[in-house]
Scaffold this motif. Structure first.
Motif, short mmCIF file in Angstrom:
data_model
loop_
_atom_site.label_atom_id
_atom_site.label_comp_id
_atom_site.label_asym_id
_atom_site.label_seq_id
_atom_site.Cartn_x
_atom_site.Cartn_y
_atom_site.Cartn_z
N LEU A 1 0.87 -1.17 0.00
CA LEU A 1 0.00 0.00 0.00
C LEU A 1 0.91 1.22 0.00
N ARG A 2 0.70 2.10 -0.98
CA ARG A 2 1.66 3.17 -1.22
C ARG A 2 1.22 4.49 -0.61
N CYS A 3 2.20 5.20 -0.06
CA CYS A 3 1.94 6.49 0.56
C CYS A 3 3.12 7.42 0.28
N ASN A 4 2.83 8.58 -0.23
CA ASN A 4 3.84 9.63 -0.39
C ASN A 4 3.46 10.82 0.48
N LEU B 1 13.11 1.35 8.81
CA LEU B 1 12.19 0.22 8.64
C LEU B 1 11.44 0.03 9.95
N VAL B 2 10.15 0.19 9.88
CA VAL B 2 9.32 0.15 11.08
C VAL B 2 8.45 -1.08 11.05
N LYS B 3 8.47 -1.82 12.12
CA LYS B 3 7.61 -3.00 12.22
C LYS B 3 6.38 -2.67 13.05
N TYR C 1 6.40 5.95 12.50
CA TYR C 1 7.79 6.26 12.20
C TYR C 1 8.31 7.24 13.24
N THR C 2 9.39 6.84 13.93
CA THR C 2 9.90 7.65 15.02
C THR C 2 11.25 8.27 14.72
N SER C 3 11.78 8.05 13.54
CA SER C 3 13.10 8.50 13.09
C SER C 3 14.24 7.68 13.69
N ALA C 4 13.93 6.73 14.54
CA ALA C 4 14.98 5.89 15.11
C ALA C 4 15.45 4.84 14.10
N ALA C 5 14.57 4.41 13.22
CA ALA C 5 14.90 3.40 12.22
C ALA C 5 14.02 3.62 11.02
N GLY D 1 2.14 -8.33 11.46
CA GLY D 1 3.07 -8.63 10.38
C GLY D 1 3.31 -7.51 9.39
N PHE D 2 2.72 -6.36 9.61
CA PHE D 2 2.93 -5.23 8.70
C PHE D 2 4.23 -4.50 9.03
N GLU D 3 4.81 -3.92 8.01
CA GLU D 3 5.94 -3.04 8.21
C GLU D 3 5.93 -1.95 7.15
N ALA D 4 6.68 -0.88 7.42
CA ALA D 4 6.75 0.23 6.48
C ALA D 4 8.18 0.75 6.47
N GLU D 5 8.58 1.23 5.31
CA GLU D 5 9.93 1.77 5.17
C GLU D 5 9.87 3.24 4.83
N PHE D 6 10.55 4.03 5.64
CA PHE D 6 10.64 5.47 5.40
C PHE D 6 11.78 5.73 4.43
N LYS D 7 11.46 6.35 3.30
CA LYS D 7 12.49 6.70 2.31
C LYS D 7 12.43 8.20 2.07
N LYS D 8 13.38 8.88 2.66
CA LYS D 8 13.37 10.34 2.57
C LYS D 8 13.58 10.81 1.14
N SER D 9 14.46 10.14 0.40
CA SER D 9 14.77 10.57 -0.97
C SER D 9 13.56 10.45 -1.88
N GLU D 10 12.68 9.52 -1.56
CA GLU D 10 11.48 9.32 -2.37
C GLU D 10 10.23 9.91 -1.70
N THR D 11 10.38 10.49 -0.55
CA THR D 11 9.26 10.99 0.27
C THR D 11 8.14 9.97 0.33
N SER D 12 8.52 8.74 0.65
CA SER D 12 7.53 7.67 0.68
C SER D 12 7.55 6.95 2.02
N PHE D 13 6.42 6.32 2.32
CA PHE D 13 6.28 5.53 3.55
C PHE D 13 5.29 4.41 3.22
N HIS D 14 5.72 3.49 2.37
CA HIS D 14 4.84 2.43 1.88
C HIS D 14 4.67 1.33 2.92
N LEU D 15 3.48 0.79 2.98
CA LEU D 15 3.14 -0.28 3.92
C LEU D 15 3.19 -1.62 3.20
#
Lengths: 114, 116
Positions: free
Chosen positions: A21-24, A56-58, A50-54, A62-76
């Protein structure tokens, strides 16, 4: 100004297949980001934040999301969909300008096919 | 689950009548929010409160007012209900301490309001 865009209003997957699931987001500073899930006729439940500590957030179930600053994305993502995952999912960005407010995406409805 | 209740859970009312929705929390959280949820719009902020008697408008505040006289209660009033205010209303709370978050929100079960 802060904003969040969920790129798909509906997503269908087969049970046992991966979920994406995509989020920008748009934010003038380091954002605080959340994913919430809403099952039919229920309130919203926090999946992860997302807490800025990591980057990749779990989260729960079983869901997780990855914060990608360069892409301004936080996909689940989830490796394997379960029938119980069928719900609506919201990406949220919070902003602090003296007080705390939250901006919601328009939601993605996930359908899981047997 | 966070202790948040909303009342009533369902209400049908007529155009032009005033309506008050109540949100009650037992968590002693500083922030309380009222949202409306409509298909295709996600959740939109109506009003929020950052302390007793401290409230501010959200993006869709026209036709709504709020009050917070106690930490635990946040009331949303539709001064003269219109059909466009038919929606599902959610209350949320958040800690919002002085230091930076992030602070997640906890949501109530919602109130389904129909204005005929």
């Amino acid at each position: 100004a802060q904003s969040v865009t969920q790129l798909d209003s509906h997503v269908s997957v087969s049970e046992g297949t991966p979920v994406l699931l995509r989020c920008n987001y748009s934010s003038s500073y380091s954002p605080s980001l959340f994913w919430y899930v809403q099952h039919p006729n229920k309130g919203l439940q926090l999946l992860l934040k997302y807490t800025s500590a990591a980057t990749l957030v779990k989260g729960i179930n079983g869901f997780e999301a990855e914060f990608k600053k360069s892409e301004t994305s936080f996909h689940l993502t989830k490796p394997s969909a379960h029938m119980s995952d069928a719900a609506e999912y919201f990406c949220v960005v919070s902003l602090f300008s003296g007080t705390y407010k939250y901006i919601f995406g328009t939601g993605t409805r996930l359908k899981v096919l047997a | 689950d966070a202790g948040i209740t909303q009342s009533p859970r369902h209400k049908v009312t007529e155009t032009g009548t005033p309506v008050t929705l109540r949100c009650h929390q037992t968590e002693n959280h500083r922030y309380m929010y009222w949202y409306r949820q409509d298909p295709g719009h996600g959740l939109r902020l109506i009003h929020y409160s950052y302390g007793v008697k401290d409230t501010d408008k959200g993006e869709v505040s026209d036709g709504y007012s709020v009050s917070r006289s106690k930490t635990e209660d946040f009331l949303l009033t539709l001064e003269s209900a219109t059909s466009s205010q038919t929606s599902v209303y959610f209350c949320a709370i958040s800690e919002g301490r002085e230091e930076r978050g992030p602070y997640e929100q906890y949501f109530g079960p919602g109130t389904r309001l129909t204005v005929t």
